[in-house]
Enzyme design. Sequence first.
Site, PDB file in Angstrom:
ATOM      1  N   ASN A  16     -48.583  30.558  65.919  1.00 56.16           N
ATOM      2  CA  ASN A  16     -49.686  31.015  65.417  1.00 56.16           C
ATOM      3  C   ASN A  16     -49.875  32.493  65.861  1.00 56.16           C
ATOM      4  OD1 ASN A  16     -52.556  32.087  64.882  1.00 56.16           O
ATOM      5  ND2 ASN A  16     -52.887  29.947  64.535  1.00 56.16           N
ATOM      6  N   ASP A  18     -52.118  34.708  65.084  1.00 59.91           N
ATOM      7  CA  ASP A  18     -53.630  35.439  64.894  1.00 59.91           C
ATOM      8  C   ASP A  18     -54.006  36.421  65.880  1.00 59.91           C
ATOM      9  OD1 ASP A  18     -53.698  33.661  62.908  1.00 59.91           O
ATOM     10  OD2 ASP A  18     -55.288  32.429  63.706  1.00 59.91           O
ATOM     11  N   HIS A  19     -53.866  36.089  67.245  1.00 60.53           N
ATOM     12  CA  HIS A  19     -54.332  36.893  68.123  1.00 60.53           C
ATOM     13  C   HIS A  19     -53.441  38.122  68.674  1.00 60.53           C
ATOM     14  CE1 HIS A  19     -57.399  34.367  68.266  1.00 60.53           C
ATOM     15  NE2 HIS A  19     -56.811  33.255  68.815  1.00 60.53           N
ATOM     16  N   ARG A  27     -58.236  48.016  68.592  1.00 57.23           N
ATOM     17  CA  ARG A  27     -58.285  49.493  68.693  1.00 57.23           C
ATOM     18  C   ARG A  27     -58.087  50.121  67.021  1.00 57.23           C
ATOM     19  NH1 ARG A  27     -57.188  52.480  73.551  1.00 57.23           N
ATOM     20  NH2 ARG A  27     -58.778  51.635  74.877  1.00 57.23           N
ATOM     21  N   HIS A  52     -54.110  32.464  60.273  1.00 56.85           N
ATOM     22  CA  HIS A  52     -55.375  32.336  59.875  1.00 56.85           C
ATOM     23  C   HIS A  52     -56.209  33.229  59.297  1.00 56.85           C
ATOM     24  CE1 HIS A  52     -59.271  29.561  60.556  1.00 56.85           C
ATOM     25  NE2 HIS A  52     -59.404  30.101  59.483  1.00 56.85           N
ATOM     26  N   ARG A  54     -59.517  34.641  58.263  1.00 58.04           N
ATOM     27  CA  ARG A  54     -60.803  34.029  58.414  1.00 58.04           C
ATOM     28  C   ARG A  54     -61.777  34.834  57.313  1.00 58.04           C
ATOM     29  NH1 ARG A  54     -61.497  30.804  63.262  1.00 58.04           N
ATOM     30  NH2 ARG A  54     -63.635  31.007  62.573  1.00 58.04           N
ATOM     31  N   ARG A  58     -61.320  38.764  61.107  1.00 56.52           N
ATOM     32  CA  ARG A  58     -61.505  39.362  62.375  1.00 56.52           C
ATOM     33  C   ARG A  58     -60.159  39.399  63.042  1.00 56.52           C
ATOM     34  NH1 ARG A  58     -63.951  33.684  65.277  1.00 56.52           N
ATOM     35  NH2 ARG A  58     -65.432  33.884  63.692  1.00 56.52           N
ATOM     36  N   HIS A  59     -59.082  38.809  62.548  1.00 60.48           N
ATOM     37  CA  HIS A  59     -57.773  39.037  63.050  1.00 60.48           C
ATOM     38  C   HIS A  59     -56.949  39.212  62.105  1.00 60.48           C
ATOM     39  CE1 HIS A  59     -57.828  34.741  62.776  1.00 60.48           C
ATOM     40  NE2 HIS A  59     -58.436  34.521  63.797  1.00 60.48           N
ATOM     41  N   GLU A  79     -53.281  29.149  57.009  1.00 53.74           N
ATOM     42  CA  GLU A  79     -54.695  28.496  57.495  1.00 53.74           C
ATOM     43  C   GLU A  79     -55.816  29.396  56.492  1.00 53.74           C
ATOM     44  OE1 GLU A  79     -55.609  28.219  61.362  1.00 53.74           O
ATOM     45  OE2 GLU A  79     -53.628  27.357  61.906  1.00 53.74           O
ATOM     46  N   THR A 109     -63.375  29.854  67.677  1.00 56.19           N
ATOM     47  CA  THR A 109     -62.217  29.275  67.130  1.00 56.19           C
ATOM     48  C   THR A 109     -62.681  28.098  66.173  1.00 56.19           C
ATOM     49  OG1 THR A 109     -59.901  28.358  67.607  1.00 56.19           O
ATOM     50  CG2 THR A 109     -61.714  28.107  69.132  1.00 56.19           C
ATOM     51  N   THR A 110     -61.768  27.458  65.433  1.00 59.21           N
ATOM     52  CA  THR A 110     -61.991  26.504  64.652  1.00 59.21           C
ATOM     53  C   THR A 110     -62.288  25.186  65.423  1.00 59.21           C
ATOM     54  OG1 THR A 110     -60.127  27.270  63.194  1.00 59.21           O
ATOM     55  CG2 THR A 110     -61.259  25.049  62.577  1.00 59.21           C
ATOM     56  N   GLU A 160     -53.208  17.610  60.196  1.00 60.93           N
ATOM     57  CA  GLU A 160     -53.325  18.317  61.553  1.00 60.93           C
ATOM     58  C   GLU A 160     -54.400  17.614  62.475  1.00 60.93           C
ATOM     59  OE1 GLU A 160     -51.905  22.194  61.898  1.00 60.93           O
ATOM     60  OE2 GLU A 160     -53.078  22.621  63.780  1.00 60.93           O
ATOM     61  N   HIS A 203     -54.303  22.997  68.552  1.00 63.54           N
ATOM     62  CA  HIS A 203     -55.533  23.567  69.251  1.00 63.54           C
ATOM     63  C   HIS A 203     -55.715  23.380  70.459  1.00 63.54           C
ATOM     64  CE1 HIS A 203     -59.112  25.578  68.527  1.00 63.54           C
ATOM     65  NE2 HIS A 203     -58.636  25.446  67.343  1.00 63.54           N
ATOM     66  N   GLY A 204     -55.840  24.410  71.411  1.00 60.33           N
ATOM     67  CA  GLY A 204     -55.723  24.283  72.771  1.00 60.33           C
ATOM     68  C   GLY A 204     -54.367  23.968  73.504  1.00 60.33           C
ATOM     69  N   GLY A 225     -51.001  28.804  69.119  1.00 60.26           N
ATOM     70  CA  GLY A 225     -51.171  30.441  69.285  1.00 60.26           C
ATOM     71  C   GLY A 225     -51.607  30.851  70.408  1.00 60.26           C
TER      72      GLY A 225
HETATM   73  N1  PXP Z   1     -54.008  24.663  64.220  1.00 63.21           N
HETATM   74  C1  PXP Z   1     -55.042  25.174  63.672  1.00 63.21           C
HETATM   75  C2  PXP Z   1     -55.520  24.413  62.143  1.00 63.21           C
HETATM   76  C3  PXP Z   1     -55.825  26.220  64.009  1.00 63.21           C
HETATM   77  O1  PXP Z   1     -56.861  26.515  63.414  1.00 63.21           O
HETATM   78  C4  PXP Z   1     -55.614  27.001  65.245  1.00 63.21           C
HETATM   79  C5  PXP Z   1     -56.366  28.180  65.642  1.00 63.21           C
HETATM   80  O2  PXP Z   1     -56.341  29.136  64.808  1.00 63.21           O
HETATM   81  C6  PXP Z   1     -54.192  26.527  65.873  1.00 63.21           C
HETATM   82  C7  PXP Z   1     -53.736  25.304  65.302  1.00 63.21           C
HETATM   83  C8  PXP Z   1     -53.765  27.062  67.169  1.00 63.21           C
HETATM   84  O3  PXP Z   1     -54.744  26.866  68.064  1.00 63.21           O
HETATM   85  P1  PXP Z   1     -54.578  27.562  69.458  1.00 63.21           P
HETATM   86  O4  PXP Z   1     -54.640  29.085  69.161  1.00 63.21           O
HETATM   87  O5  PXP Z   1     -55.655  27.142  70.600  1.00 63.21           O
HETATM   88  O6  PXP Z   1     -53.230  27.221  69.820  1.00 63.21           O
END
Ligand code: PXP
Length: 259
Positions: A16, A18-19, A27, A52, A54, A58-59, A79, A109-110, A160, A203-204, A225
Amino acid sequence: MSAAIASARPLRLGVNVDHVATVRNARGGFYPDPCRAAHEAIMAGADGITAHLREDRRHIRDEDIERLKRQILTPLNFEIAATDEMVEMAIRVRPHAVCLVPERREERTTEGGLDVAGGRARLAPIIARLGEAGIRVSLLVEPEPAVMEAARALGAPVVELHTGAYAEAVLAGEDERVRAELARVAAAAAHGASLGLEIHAGHGLTEENVGVVAAIPEIVELNIGHALVSAAIFVGLGDAVRAMRAAMERGRTPNSVAA
Ligand code: PXP
């Protein structure tokens, strides 16, 4: 070859990005570029790229999704919330996969899974429409048996499992809660697979906590991610992805060193 290696199904890693966009947006401007991150992750062995979009952008931004779709051949997992705007965009961009997630603006986050049973009237036609467009649909859900049944009844081919509660228990160092949350994920995975659902999780997840999740045999894809982008600051994204894959592999086939 050990029995563990022979019987373990491949486990895909979706990275992922996103970050990477979160840092870019701090910036404004163009770097770091999430598309470049996607290329680096793929070179290091990612099986897919997840992004993702959103509601508040935001990202990841709309143009990131378009560029990711144009520039990468590896499966793109888009996503989105189940809104008309997002579904129209998915139909236009046609990623390999869409993961439908709940979205509240105020969350960091989600923070949980979709309300699959309560959202049936809204979700069912969206799942059907995306499926007809040739897009594989997954639902981000809580790891509960009843939710697996509701997802199946909606016609979703993939779920998921949200692993956030498990990850939080690990962070809190509460062993009993870790065991309970992990058992919840494992039971949901087994039940979902018995209903014919393809099982993903995310997630996490981190290099440290991913092993026991990777060991759940029904899970065939992990989407990760934050931990990867965080590690990338210190070791680079390629090494972060390689280390995560190695941790997944150790969890999946614990006897591999002895083989
Ligand atoms: N899967 C889904 C559906 C998510 O929404 C996210 C966070 O955007 C992730 C996986 C990744 O989670 P993490 O960034 O905590 O690894």
